[in-house]
Write a protein that holds these residues in place. Structure first.
Motif, PDB file in Angstrom:
ATOM      1  N   ALA A 161       0.833  -1.203   0.000  1.00 27.18           N
ATOM      2  CA  ALA A 161       0.000   0.000   0.000  1.00 27.18           C
ATOM      3  C   ALA A 161       0.868   1.253   0.000  1.00 27.18           C
ATOM      4  O   ALA A 161       0.609   2.213  -0.742  1.00 27.18           O
ATOM      5  N   GLU A 162       1.911   1.250   0.813  1.00 25.95           N
ATOM      6  CA  GLU A 162       2.813   2.403   0.858  1.00 25.95           C
ATOM      7  C   GLU A 162       3.574   2.544  -0.454  1.00 25.95           C
ATOM      8  O   GLU A 162       3.781   3.651  -0.963  1.00 25.95           O
ATOM      9  N   ALA A 163       3.986   1.388  -1.009  1.00 25.06           N
ATOM     10  CA  ALA A 163       4.700   1.409  -2.282  1.00 25.06           C
ATOM     11  C   ALA A 163       3.806   1.946  -3.395  1.00 25.06           C
ATOM     12  O   ALA A 163       4.266   2.663  -4.282  1.00 25.06           O
ATOM     13  N   GLY A 164       2.512   1.618  -3.350  1.00 28.56           N
ATOM     14  CA  GLY A 164       1.587   2.102  -4.361  1.00 28.56           C
ATOM     15  C   GLY A 164       1.485   3.607  -4.365  1.00 28.56           C
ATOM     16  O   GLY A 164       1.308   4.223  -5.423  1.00 28.56           O
ATOM     17  N   GLN A 165       1.563   4.213  -3.187  1.00 30.77           N
ATOM     18  CA  GLN A 165       1.524   5.671  -3.102  1.00 30.77           C
ATOM     19  C   GLN A 165       2.833   6.288  -3.601  1.00 30.77           C
ATOM     20  O   GLN A 165       2.827   7.336  -4.233  1.00 30.77           O
TER      21      GLN A 165
ATOM     22  N   TYR B 132       5.140   4.752  -5.660  1.00 33.45           N
ATOM     23  CA  TYR B 132       5.504   4.369  -7.027  1.00 33.45           C
ATOM     24  C   TYR B 132       4.232   4.082  -7.829  1.00 33.45           C
ATOM     25  O   TYR B 132       3.898   2.931  -8.106  1.00 33.45           O
ATOM     26  N   PRO B 133       3.498   5.121  -8.220  1.00 28.11           N
ATOM     27  CA  PRO B 133       2.243   4.907  -8.948  1.00 28.11           C
ATOM     28  C   PRO B 133       2.448   4.269 -10.317  1.00 28.11           C
ATOM     29  O   PRO B 133       1.493   3.755 -10.903  1.00 28.11           O
ATOM     30  N   GLN B 134       3.665   4.271 -10.813  1.00 29.78           N
ATOM     31  CA  GLN B 134       3.928   3.643 -12.103  1.00 29.78           C
ATOM     32  C   GLN B 134       3.893   2.121 -12.016  1.00 29.78           C
ATOM     33  O   GLN B 134       3.902   1.433 -13.039  1.00 29.78           O
ATOM     34  N   GLY B 135       3.866   1.571 -10.790  1.00 35.62           N
ATOM     35  CA  GLY B 135       3.835   0.126 -10.600  1.00 35.62           C
ATOM     36  C   GLY B 135       5.215  -0.484 -10.538  1.00 35.62           C
ATOM     37  O   GLY B 135       6.227   0.192 -10.737  1.00 35.62           O
ATOM     38  N   TRP B 136       5.256  -1.781 -10.252  1.00 34.56           N
ATOM     39  CA  TRP B 136       6.523  -2.501 -10.094  1.00 34.56           C
ATOM     40  C   TRP B 136       6.315  -3.968 -10.426  1.00 34.56           C
ATOM     41  O   TRP B 136       5.186  -4.424 -10.599  1.00 34.56           O
ATOM     42  N   ARG B 137       7.419  -4.686 -10.507  1.00 32.97           N
ATOM     43  CA  ARG B 137       7.367  -6.129 -10.736  1.00 32.97           C
ATOM     44  C   ARG B 137       7.650  -6.854  -9.426  1.00 32.97           C
ATOM     45  O   ARG B 137       8.643  -6.567  -8.762  1.00 32.97           O
ATOM     46  N   THR B 138       6.786  -7.802  -9.070  1.00 31.89           N
ATOM     47  CA  THR B 138       6.983  -8.590  -7.860  1.00 31.89           C
ATOM     48  C   THR B 138       7.520  -9.965  -8.251  1.00 31.89           C
ATOM     49  O   THR B 138       6.786 -10.795  -8.790  1.00 31.89           O
ATOM     50  N   LEU B 139       8.802 -10.182  -8.007  1.00 32.00           N
ATOM     51  CA  LEU B 139       9.418 -11.476  -8.308  1.00 32.00           C
ATOM     52  C   LEU B 139       9.219 -12.455  -7.163  1.00 32.00           C
ATOM     53  O   LEU B 139       9.078 -13.667  -7.378  1.00 32.00           O
ATOM     54  N   ARG B 140       9.229 -11.941  -5.969  1.00 26.50           N
ATOM     55  CA  ARG B 140       8.892 -12.650  -4.737  1.00 26.50           C
ATOM     56  C   ARG B 140       8.313 -11.591  -3.803  1.00 26.50           C
ATOM     57  O   ARG B 140       8.555 -10.405  -3.998  1.00 26.50           O
ATOM     58  N   PRO B 141       7.557 -11.981  -2.784  1.00 27.18           N
ATOM     59  CA  PRO B 141       7.011 -10.958  -1.884  1.00 27.18           C
ATOM     60  C   PRO B 141       8.092 -10.019  -1.319  1.00 27.18           C
ATOM     61  O   PRO B 141       7.815  -8.848  -1.038  1.00 27.18           O
ATOM     62  N   TYR B 142       9.303 -10.530  -1.185  1.00 30.34           N
ATOM     63  CA  TYR B 142      10.384  -9.721  -0.629  1.00 30.34           C
ATOM     64  C   TYR B 142      11.264  -9.084  -1.721  1.00 30.34           C
ATOM     65  O   TYR B 142      12.213  -8.368  -1.407  1.00 30.34           O
TER      66      TYR B 142
END
Length: 212
Positions: free
Chosen positions: A186-190, A192-202
């Motif tokens: 949730a904090e990352a969404g605020q 980095y609104p451009q989004g990201w790639r999740t390779l693993r939860p960490y």
């Protein structure tokens, strides 16, 4: 006890090719790179000092002040400086400490007796504007340093301070970075609104350039 990351870099006053230097005052609000050399008139050291001089535009761009150290007296620095300019094509454009009494070398643990009790190793300390030690590198006298890597590491330190991210293996400026695990989705969404790639939860990778 060796100096550690996060500690305040010890202050000192010592002669240099640009006059007496009181380290903390000289550094001011800049980043600093304090690096030692085993001895004047030695081949590897000559190439390194020429390279640091050649890189002046890169240091300036990052707000970094380089400061060399040799345990030879100030009287020996002038002739060696001429050798550096003639053989490397770049004259000294940063101060070189004349640490003939070894005060700074001992203060920063630059003499390793099991390597050589009389010469300094090739130590590197990257110091931030708060005077805290942020990176420590130690090379033996026989191995010249890679100053491109030192610049890359400073780029990482400055970026991660500003953006609160981490840089992955072999990272170079402009490449994707890692979102720290301490930041929730949730904090990352605020942030980095451009989004990201999740390779693993960490392991979440974000392209900061996509924000532009």
């Amino acid at each position: 006890m060796s100096l550690q990351l996060g500690q305040i870099a010890p202050d000192f006053e010592q002669d240099s090719t640009e006059g007496p230097i009181r380290f903390h005052d000289w550094l001011g609000e800049a980043w600093g790179v304090l690096f030692s050399h085993p001895k004047n008139f030695t081949p590897v050291c000559t190439t390194e000092l020429g390279e640091v001089a050649r890189l002046k535009p890169e240091w300036d761009k990052r707000g970094v002040k380089p400061l060399g150290l040799s345990v030879d007296p100030l009287s020996a620095h002038g002739e060696w400086s001429r050798d550096i300019a003639e053989t490397q094509g770049h004259a000294l454009n940063f101060p070189l400490l004349a640490d003939a009494d070894g005060r700074v070398a001992r203060l920063y643990g630059m003499i390793h007796p099991e390597s050589d009790p009389t010469l300094t190793v090739r130590a590197v300390y990257v110091i931030d504007p708060a005077k805290r030690i942020r990176l420590v590198l130690t090379y033996p006298p026989s191995s010249g340093r890679n100053f491109a890597e030192i610049l890359r590491a400073i780029d990482s330190l400055q970026l991660t301070d500003a953006e609160k991210v981490a840089t992955p293996v072999n990272w170079n400026p402009g490449q994707p970075v890692i979102i720290p695990a301490s930041l929730s989705d949730a904090e990352a969404g605020q942030r980095y609104p451009q989004g990201w790639r999740t390779l693993r939860p960490y392991l979440r990778v974000v392209d900061l350039a996509a924000q532009d």
